[in-house]
Design an enzyme around this catalytic site. Structure first.
Site, mmCIF file in Angstrom:
data_model
loop_
_atom_site.group_PDB
_atom_site.id
_atom_site.type_symbol
_atom_site.label_atom_id
_atom_site.label_comp_id
_atom_site.label_asym_id
_atom_site.label_seq_id
_atom_site.Cartn_x
_atom_site.Cartn_y
_atom_site.Cartn_z
ATOM 1 N N GLU A 87 61.047 49.847 57.280
ATOM 2 C CA GLU A 87 60.269 50.237 56.119
ATOM 3 C C GLU A 87 58.923 49.524 56.143
ATOM 4 O O GLU A 87 58.841 48.316 56.300
ATOM 5 C CB GLU A 87 61.030 49.924 54.822
ATOM 6 C CG GLU A 87 61.531 48.490 54.749
ATOM 7 C CD GLU A 87 62.114 48.126 53.385
ATOM 8 O OE1 GLU A 87 63.206 47.546 53.366
ATOM 9 O OE2 GLU A 87 61.465 48.397 52.367
ATOM 10 N N ASP A 103 64.935 45.663 54.464
ATOM 11 C CA ASP A 103 65.079 44.364 53.835
ATOM 12 C C ASP A 103 66.467 44.229 53.232
ATOM 13 O O ASP A 103 67.066 45.207 52.804
ATOM 14 C CB ASP A 103 64.043 44.189 52.708
ATOM 15 C CG ASP A 103 62.654 43.928 53.274
ATOM 16 O OD1 ASP A 103 62.565 43.621 54.484
ATOM 17 O OD2 ASP A 103 61.675 44.027 52.514
ATOM 18 N N ASP A 129 67.509 43.543 50.441
ATOM 19 C CA ASP A 129 67.470 43.523 48.984
ATOM 20 C C ASP A 129 67.797 44.913 48.444
ATOM 21 O O ASP A 129 68.112 45.835 49.205
ATOM 22 C CB ASP A 129 66.100 43.034 48.479
ATOM 23 C CG ASP A 129 64.978 43.948 48.966
ATOM 24 O OD1 ASP A 129 65.278 45.033 49.519
ATOM 25 O OD2 ASP A 129 63.798 43.586 48.796
ATOM 26 N N ASP A 147 65.969 47.231 47.078
ATOM 27 C CA ASP A 147 65.076 48.286 47.564
ATOM 28 C C ASP A 147 65.425 48.697 48.983
ATOM 29 O O ASP A 147 65.438 49.882 49.323
ATOM 30 C CB ASP A 147 63.618 47.807 47.534
ATOM 31 C CG ASP A 147 62.981 48.113 46.184
ATOM 32 O OD1 ASP A 147 63.657 48.773 45.358
ATOM 33 O OD2 ASP A 147 61.829 47.688 45.971
#
Ligand code: 0RA
Length: 666
Positions: free
Chosen positions: A453, A526, A528, A530
């Site tokens: 991303e 990542d 996380d 998101d």
């Protein structure tokens, strides 16, 4: 150990079997609040599959009694109100006082304390099941009603619970003769599993029958209220399972009328436990395939399914491969099998492997892959001689099987050559997206593409990669949610079209696995919420439009570390809690506070760290994305939940599952 000398709460005569294991042997760790707070940590979620896990946990406890030779019969009953009971004629859960909680009975402690029960001291059971290993207390915590009846020491006892808490005291229901055992009756808590959650008879029936195949000496009875069978009239109201043939019966029933390569199933079991455990297996080959899949392999440890495979499956593959090779050498076909791999040998295989070992260890967050290395030796040793014998005793079958494997290997080599040629010419013709940093290797063998991303993570990844074999494709932010978009909109989407061009494959009917320009497709986001969201969008896209990519086992998730640890100038990354503890004991031994932070994004690491932790095949871990073939209905509804219009549902689910792991089922 004075406690063990105390009288049972319900003083009856001690039966001889309770001497080997009594209340004092039960280990206690903690109470049940964590289970209700984070059910996903204990049973892998709160969906339909997780709920059926409760049944697995309870029947596994009864199976343990059977495996240990203490029980010969198990009964499963689903009633009209959705209450499920599992009973056995085993020793009965101990009801005497517990040494650490002398005022409580062991029964109460086992039902209300996490990790209590004998499973952790492996002397308690000959072979302890417990893949889930979480114990019946977890089931109790997640049930709005649970009742245990124990027939033991000539007295019938009963205790009831709600949401893991006792409702009243343990009751003495009076004297009994000639009867022992445990009955657990429970109802999953709608507060945890949702108001509509309910046990499905078909699923319970299949799980119950599988247990009987795995434990040939145990009789398992099935009963179900007719109200629960309206949708699935093929499931009977009552049945008795007893399969003396064990896995051979299981495989024969599974194969049905499919054509097979050899005339007989190759099946057997090891002699009585030599101290290292025992093995049972059954394998045959069919040219007809298995639905979407080329092979059908199911493995078990102590009757608990291990969908992630592991060392026992590896032992089976090794034994069969080596056996076939040896037979080829013997019959002058040695040269012809030199390129045959275990994958070729297992192509078309329908195989079952079941091991019973004392201290099973499992890997993966879902703990569904057996990791004991001795299990592969155990299996290989058990199968080698009987397989040689099987081949030698029916040369016609042996030759057919050998030719089958050689043909598979020839076809594989041919496909690879065609693919390499195609890829070379396709690369010339294709206008690859500008932002793709392609790898230099020409064929797709052992190459991978990382979908990352954003440009900044893309930049680090480009520096961290192995240029020869690793390609990087940075995507901008979130890709389109395909679950609520039209085909036209999908085809017009730039990110998706770049992705498909880079991969070299088409969508839907146009998808051809042979066109895939890389061996592995790795989603790297990542660690996380998101990142998990982007990963979920990508997985949904692949699931909907290129399912063949997932079926072939070619889609993966990278697993960036979960923690960043610093102490002065020292920085390390830990991939999970266990690794973090290990680093605390090995690296961060000096004085000074160790700062442990949740690792935020790929951009936090320098390229060397990104390489070591997440990209280098020698040091990283990858999670293969798989579709749960046994439960396509659930997968389908999960994808709808996750990717439909309701974004709250999606966020909840992702947050709960964001700790991505070695084998992620979608
Ligand atoms: C702990 C210790 C013993 C048996 C059990 C648990 C047990 C648990 C379940 C759950 C369902 N059925 C069960 N049967 C037994 C050993 C008791 C002894 O040594 O007598």
């Amino acid at each position: 150990m004075a406690a063990s000398k105390k009288k049972d709460l319900f003083a009856g005569k001690k039966d001889t079997t309770s001497e080997s294991y009594s209340a004092k042997d039960i280990e206690v760790l903690e109470g049940l609040e964590p289970v209700r707070l984070r059910p996903g940590m204990y049973i892998g979620g709160t969906d339909d599959r997780a709920m059926h896990h409760l049944f697995a946990e309870v029947i596994d406890n009864s199976m343990d009694e059977a495996v240990a030779g203490h029980a010969s019969r198990i009964e499963v009953e689903l009633d009209a109100e959705g209450f499920l009971s599992i009973s056995d004629n085993g020793r009965g859960i101990p009801i005497g006082p517990h040494p650490k909680f002398p005022k409580k009975s062991a029964l109460e402690v086992i039902l209300t304390e996490l990790h209590s029960g004998g499973k952790f001291s492996n002397k308690a059971y000959e072979t302890s099941g417990g893949l889930h290993g979480v114990g019946v207390s977890v089931v109790n915590a997640l049930s709005d009603f649970l009742e245990v009846e124990v027939a033991r020491d000539k007295v019938l006892h009963r205790m009831q619970f709600s949401q893991g808490k006792p409702v009243g005291k343990i009751e003495n229901l009076g004297a009994i003769n000639n009867r022992r055992g445990t009955k657990v009756r429970f109802h999953p808590d709608p507060e945890i599993f949702g108001p509509k959650a309910a046990f499905r008879a078909a699923k319970l029936f299949t799980m119950t029958r599988a247990k009987a195949y795995l434990q040939p000496g145990v009789e398992i009875r099935w009963k179900c209220a007719p109200e629960k069978l309206k949708q699935t009239p093929e499931i009977p109201e009552a049945a008795t399972f007893l399969f003396p043939g064990g896995l051979a019966d299981y495989l024969a029933d599974t194969m049905g009328t499919k054509a097979t390569v050899t005339s007989e199933i190759f099946a057997g079991r090891s002699k009585k436990d030599s101290g290292h455990g025992r093995v049972e297996w059954a394998i045959t080959w069919s040219p007809e395939g298995y639905g979407e899949a080329d092979s059908f392999v199911r493995s078990y440890c102590n009757t608990v399914p291990t969908p992630g495979g592991g060392t026992h499956e590896a032992g089976l593959r090794a034994a069969i491969t080596k056996g076939l090779r040896a037979y080829a050498d013997l019959t002058g076909m040695g040269k012809k099998v030199s390129h045959v791999t275990p994958e070729d040998v297992m192509f078309g295989a329908g195989a079952l492997i079941s091991v019973f070992i004392k201290a099973p260890e499992f890997q993966g967050q879902t703990k569904d892959r057996l990791s004991n290395s001795e299990a592969s030796r155990l299996v290989e040793n058990a199968i080698r001689d009987p397989f040689d014998h099987y081949l030698a005793s029916s040369p016609k079958d042996a030759t057919q099987l050998l030719e089958w494997a050689i043909e598979r290997a020839d076809e594989r080599v041919k496909r690879r050559k065609a693919r390499d040629v195609k890829r070379k010419s396709a690369t010339k013709k294709l206008r690859l997206p500008g932002k793709l940093a392609d790898c230099s290797r020409k064929g797709s063998d052992d190459t991978e593409i990382f979908i990352v991303e954003g440009d900044s993570a893309g930049g680090s990844a480009k520096q961290a990669r192995n240029r020869e074999t690793q390609a990087i494709l940075p995507l901008k932010g979130k890709i389109l949610n395909v679950e609520s978009a039209t085909m036209a909109k999908i085809q017009a989407n730039n990110e998706i079209s770049d992705l498909m061009t880079a991969l070299g494959v088409g969508l839907g009917k146009k998808f051809d696995l042979d066109d895939l320009r890389y061996e592995r497709v790795v989603i790297m986001t990542d660690a996380d919420v998101d990142g998990a969201h982007i990963a979920a969008l990508l997985i949904t896209f692949f699931y909907r439009y290129t399912p063949g990519l997932i079926d072939a086992g070619r889609l993966y998730m990278a697993m960036p570390p979960l923690y960043k640890m610093t102490q002065g100038a020292k920085t390390e990354y830990a991939i999970d809690d266990a690794h973090r503890e290990e680093l605390m004991q090995t690296v961060f031994t000096g004085k000074g506070k160790v700062d442990i932070g949740r690792f935020k994004g790929l951009g936090e690491m320098n390229p060397a760290q990104l390489k070591d932790t997440t990209m280098n095949p020698k040091t990283r871990q990858l999670a293969r994305i798989t579709i749960d073939q046994d439960d396509l209905m659930t997968t389908e509804s999960l994808v709808e939940t996750l990717m439909g219009k309701k974004s709250e549902l999606r966020y909840e689910y992702i947050q709960e599952h964001a700790q991505f792991v070695e084998d992620v089922d979608i």
